[in-house]
Motif scaffolding. Structure first.
Motif, PDB file in Angstrom:
ATOM      1  N   ASN A 149      -1.050  -7.258  18.387  1.00 20.03           N
ATOM      2  CA  ASN A 149      -0.900  -7.463  16.939  1.00 20.03           C
ATOM      3  C   ASN A 149      -0.318  -8.836  16.639  1.00 20.03           C
ATOM      4  OD1 ASN A 149      -0.074  -4.465  17.748  1.00 20.03           O
ATOM      5  ND2 ASN A 149      -1.198  -4.354  15.826  1.00 20.03           N
ATOM      6  N   ARG A 150       0.724  -9.195  17.409  1.00 24.00           N
ATOM      7  CA  ARG A 150       1.382 -10.490  17.182  1.00 24.00           C
ATOM      8  C   ARG A 150       0.472 -11.665  17.540  1.00 24.00           C
ATOM      9  NH1 ARG A 150       5.393 -10.537  20.857  1.00 24.00           N
ATOM     10  NH2 ARG A 150       5.228  -8.384  21.599  1.00 24.00           N
ATOM     11  N   LYS A 151      -0.299 -11.528  18.621  1.00 23.27           N
ATOM     12  CA  LYS A 151      -1.227 -12.591  18.988  1.00 23.27           C
ATOM     13  C   LYS A 151      -2.333 -12.725  17.933  1.00 23.27           C
ATOM     14  CE  LYS A 151       0.334 -14.313  22.885  1.00 23.27           C
ATOM     15  NZ  LYS A 151       0.721 -15.747  23.020  1.00 23.27           N
ATOM     16  N   ALA A 152      -2.800 -11.610  17.405  1.00 27.84           N
ATOM     17  CA  ALA A 152      -3.824 -11.652  16.358  1.00 27.84           C
ATOM     18  C   ALA A 152      -3.305 -12.366  15.112  1.00 27.84           C
ATOM     19  CB  ALA A 152      -4.273 -10.233  16.009  1.00 27.84           C
ATOM     20  N   GLU A 153      -2.066 -12.097  14.758  1.00 27.18           N
ATOM     21  CA  GLU A 153      -1.491 -12.760  13.588  1.00 27.18           C
ATOM     22  C   GLU A 153      -1.281 -14.240  13.863  1.00 27.18           C
ATOM     23  OE1 GLU A 153      -0.309 -12.563   9.557  1.00 27.18           O
ATOM     24  OE2 GLU A 153      -1.407 -11.187  10.875  1.00 27.18           O
ATOM     25  N   GLY A 154      -0.966 -14.593  15.119  1.00 24.53           N
ATOM     26  CA  GLY A 154      -0.893 -15.998  15.487  1.00 24.53           C
ATOM     27  C   GLY A 154      -2.242 -16.686  15.324  1.00 24.53           C
ATOM     28  N   ASP A 155      -3.307 -15.993  15.690  1.00 23.11           N
ATOM     29  CA  ASP A 155      -4.652 -16.539  15.482  1.00 23.11           C
ATOM     30  C   ASP A 155      -4.926 -16.784  14.000  1.00 23.11           C
ATOM     31  OD1 ASP A 155      -5.464 -16.659  18.139  1.00 23.11           O
ATOM     32  OD2 ASP A 155      -6.215 -14.613  18.149  1.00 23.11           O
ATOM     33  N   ARG A 156      -4.503 -15.857  13.171  1.00 28.81           N
ATOM     34  CA  ARG A 156      -4.705 -16.042  11.728  1.00 28.81           C
ATOM     35  C   ARG A 156      -3.882 -17.215  11.205  1.00 28.81           C
ATOM     36  NH1 ARG A 156      -5.775 -10.281  12.001  1.00 28.81           N
ATOM     37  NH2 ARG A 156      -3.562  -9.769  12.169  1.00 28.81           N
ATOM     38  N   ALA A 157      -2.718 -17.448  11.809  1.00 32.86           N
ATOM     39  CA  ALA A 157      -1.912 -18.611  11.426  1.00 32.86           C
ATOM     40  C   ALA A 157      -2.631 -19.906  11.805  1.00 32.86           C
ATOM     41  CB  ALA A 157      -0.545 -18.550  12.103  1.00 32.86           C
ATOM     42  N   VAL A 158      -3.340 -19.904  12.912  1.00 32.40           N
ATOM     43  CA  VAL A 158      -4.131 -21.070  13.317  1.00 32.40           C
ATOM     44  C   VAL A 158      -5.246 -21.338  12.307  1.00 32.40           C
ATOM     45  CG1 VAL A 158      -5.845 -21.817  15.027  1.00 32.40           C
ATOM     46  CG2 VAL A 158      -3.618 -20.978  15.779  1.00 32.40           C
ATOM     47  N   VAL A 159      -5.918 -20.289  11.872  1.00 36.03           N
ATOM     48  CA  VAL A 159      -6.980 -20.448  10.873  1.00 36.03           C
ATOM     49  C   VAL A 159      -6.408 -21.002   9.577  1.00 36.03           C
ATOM     50  CG1 VAL A 159      -8.669 -19.209   9.453  1.00 36.03           C
ATOM     51  CG2 VAL A 159      -8.408 -18.628  11.882  1.00 36.03           C
ATOM     52  N   ALA A 160      -5.261 -20.479   9.168  1.00 36.21           N
ATOM     53  CA  ALA A 160      -4.631 -20.956   7.931  1.00 36.21           C
ATOM     54  C   ALA A 160      -4.252 -22.428   8.050  1.00 36.21           C
ATOM     55  CB  ALA A 160      -3.402 -20.106   7.617  1.00 36.21           C
ATOM     56  N   ALA A 161      -3.759 -22.824   9.216  1.00 38.61           N
ATOM     57  CA  ALA A 161      -3.397 -24.225   9.428  1.00 38.61           C
ATOM     58  C   ALA A 161      -4.629 -25.114   9.353  1.00 38.61           C
ATOM     59  CB  ALA A 161      -2.703 -24.389  10.780  1.00 38.61           C
ATOM     60  N   ALA A 162      -5.729 -24.660   9.933  1.00 32.15           N
ATOM     61  CA  ALA A 162      -6.970 -25.439   9.882  1.00 32.15           C
ATOM     62  C   ALA A 162      -7.440 -25.622   8.451  1.00 32.15           C
ATOM     63  CB  ALA A 162      -8.048 -24.760  10.725  1.00 32.15           C
ATOM     64  N   GLU A 163      -7.247 -24.612   7.646  1.00 29.57           N
ATOM     65  CA  GLU A 163      -7.633 -24.711   6.239  1.00 29.57           C
ATOM     66  C   GLU A 163      -6.783 -25.729   5.490  1.00 29.57           C
ATOM     67  OE1 GLU A 163      -7.276 -20.671   4.986  1.00 29.57           O
ATOM     68  OE2 GLU A 163      -9.252 -20.080   5.780  1.00 29.57           O
TER      69      GLU A 163
ATOM     70  N   ARG B   4       5.450 -16.243  13.437  1.00 26.24           N
ATOM     71  CA  ARG B   4       6.300 -17.235  12.787  1.00 26.24           C
ATOM     72  C   ARG B   4       6.367 -18.518  13.601  1.00 26.24           C
ATOM     73  NH1 ARG B   4      10.538 -20.131  12.631  1.00 26.24           N
ATOM     74  NH2 ARG B   4      10.979 -19.666  14.817  1.00 26.24           N
ATOM     75  N   GLU B   5       6.376 -18.371  14.931  1.00 28.31           N
ATOM     76  CA  GLU B   5       6.445 -19.529  15.805  1.00 28.31           C
ATOM     77  C   GLU B   5       5.188 -20.382  15.708  1.00 28.31           C
ATOM     78  OE1 GLU B   5       9.168 -16.964  18.975  1.00 28.31           O
ATOM     79  OE2 GLU B   5       7.127 -17.574  19.501  1.00 28.31           O
ATOM     80  N   VAL B   6       4.048 -19.742  15.550  1.00 29.82           N
ATOM     81  CA  VAL B   6       2.792 -20.489  15.403  1.00 29.82           C
ATOM     82  C   VAL B   6       2.759 -21.209  14.061  1.00 29.82           C
ATOM     83  CG1 VAL B   6       0.264 -20.345  15.437  1.00 29.82           C
ATOM     84  CG2 VAL B   6       1.618 -18.809  16.875  1.00 29.82           C
ATOM     85  N   ARG B   7       3.193 -20.525  13.011  1.00 26.25           N
ATOM     86  CA  ARG B   7       3.214 -21.165  11.694  1.00 26.25           C
ATOM     87  C   ARG B   7       4.130 -22.380  11.692  1.00 26.25           C
ATOM     88  NH1 ARG B   7       2.727 -15.606   9.920  1.00 26.25           N
ATOM     89  NH2 ARG B   7       5.000 -15.358   9.905  1.00 26.25           N
ATOM     90  N   ALA B   8       5.293 -22.242  12.328  1.00 24.60           N
ATOM     91  CA  ALA B   8       6.226 -23.369  12.376  1.00 24.60           C
ATOM     92  C   ALA B   8       5.632 -24.523  13.171  1.00 24.60           C
ATOM     93  CB  ALA B   8       7.550 -22.927  12.995  1.00 24.60           C
ATOM     94  N   ALA B   9       5.033 -24.229  14.315  1.00 22.81           N
ATOM     95  CA  ALA B   9       4.491 -25.282  15.173  1.00 22.81           C
ATOM     96  C   ALA B   9       3.327 -26.012  14.518  1.00 22.81           C
ATOM     97  CB  ALA B   9       4.061 -24.691  16.513  1.00 22.81           C
TER      98      ALA B   9
END
Length: 329
Positions: free
Chosen positions: A136-150, A80-85
């Motif tokens: 698990n949480r770091k992996a989901e943060g990585d997926r949030a980064v990919v989503a942001a790039a998209e 959630r913190e990665v998505r917000a940032a």
């Protein structure tokens, strides 16, 4: 890029990152709660903004006040913190999330970005605070980064393996430095050939900056020492730096069990090798510090500290029982 915001920035990786950015002529602001001593308190070239990174309003206020070109997120532990940032800093030239080699969900040698699968992350794991769900949480943060790039955000991830070096409050390497420094005989679990990839902290700092400057949106980059060593070789490198001779004594599971210990009681022991490919990062122009030089700096810092890493291994008294058993065999 001229200005950088480091979320965190005072303890270990963030502290070295700030130094690296300053060395490369960035104007740096650190954003944190101020709960730890600020090593840059007397440095006019470093600005401090106080706030809680889990509070979106505080993060938004920092974004408005600083208006950074690059943002480095050192303390995002929940997706959630990665998505917000990535939303708050969407207009920045670069957002770099510190992920982890623990994000990888399959054992293979080496683990490669974009090829080795990541851990899954359930809704419950995403909000957990335990060590068991860290990967698990770091992996989901990585997926949030990919989503942001998209969505058009220039967001990227850096995945270090175990990080060591000066100011390492985790004290993991300190356990082994302390053992070598204090004892003539060092008990090493197994046959000493196990490998757990590590990353020198200054190399992690330079990797973060280089990825911000040259990385591709949505991509992740592993970082770790270019030269891998076994646990026994690590002990030998430490002994060479301390200019001391030690006898490495190997103990298998049965010998350790006789002393009430297990292989897993020792930091850096891992049954299956953990190795990250760093070729993708190297292609950006990143270079690793020579291993002997990295160990030299880590040992020097250890000797100037009061760290002993005792939480990361057995008590010496228990080891002495094992050594006594081995001496009778």
């Amino acid at each position: 890029m001229d200005t950088a915001l480091v979320i965190g920035g005072t303890r270990f990786i963030g502290r070295h990152l700030v130094e690296d950015l300053l060395d490369h002529d960035y104007d740096v602001t650190i954003f944190n709660r101020g709960n730890h001593d600020n090593p840059f308190a007397d440095r006019e070239e470093v600005t401090h903004v106080e706030g809680d990174r889990t509070n979106d309003s505080a993060l938004e206020a920092a974004a408005t006040e600083v208006d950074p070109d690059a943002v480095f997120d050192c303390v995002a532990y929940k997706p959630r913190e990665v998505r917000a940032a990535t939303d708050i800093f969407a207009d920045c030239e670069a957002y770099v999330f510190i992920s982890s080699g623990a994000a990888y969900g399959r054992e293979e040698i080496p683990k490669r970005e974009g090829e080795t699968p990541l851990h899954s992350c359930t809704t419950e794991q995403a909000v957990d605070d335990t060590e068991e769900t860290y990967g698990n949480r770091k992996a989901e943060g990585d997926r949030a980064v990919v989503a942001a790039a998209e969505r058009g955000v220039r967001a990227m991830s850096v995945r270090p393996c175990i990080v060591y070096g000066p100011h390492d409050y985790s004290e993991r390497l300190d356990f082994w430095i302390d053992r070598v420094n204090r004892f003539d005989r060092v008990l090493v679990p197994g046959d000493g050939t196990n490998v757990w990839h590590r990353a020198y902290v200054e190399d992690v700092a330079s990797a973060l900056r280089i990825v911000a400057e040259r990385g591709e949106a949505g991509e992740a980059y592993n970082v770790g020492d270019r030269r891998l060593v076994t646990l026994a070789e690590s002990v030998e490198l430490i002994a060479a730096e301390l200019q001391t001779d030690v006898e490495i004594v190997h103990a298998g599971p049965h010998e350790l069990e006789a002393g009430g210990l297990s292989l897993e009681d020792y930091v850096f022991y891992r049954e299956y090798p953990h190795v990250l490919s760093t070729a993708k990062l190297a292609a950006l122009g990143w270079e690793s510090t020579p291993l002997e030089e990295a160990i030299e700096r880590a040992v020097e810092d250890h000797l100037e500290s009061d760290r002993d890493g005792h939480e990361h291994g057995p008590d010496r008294e228990d080891e002495e029982r094992v050594l006594g058993i081995l001496d009778t065999l």
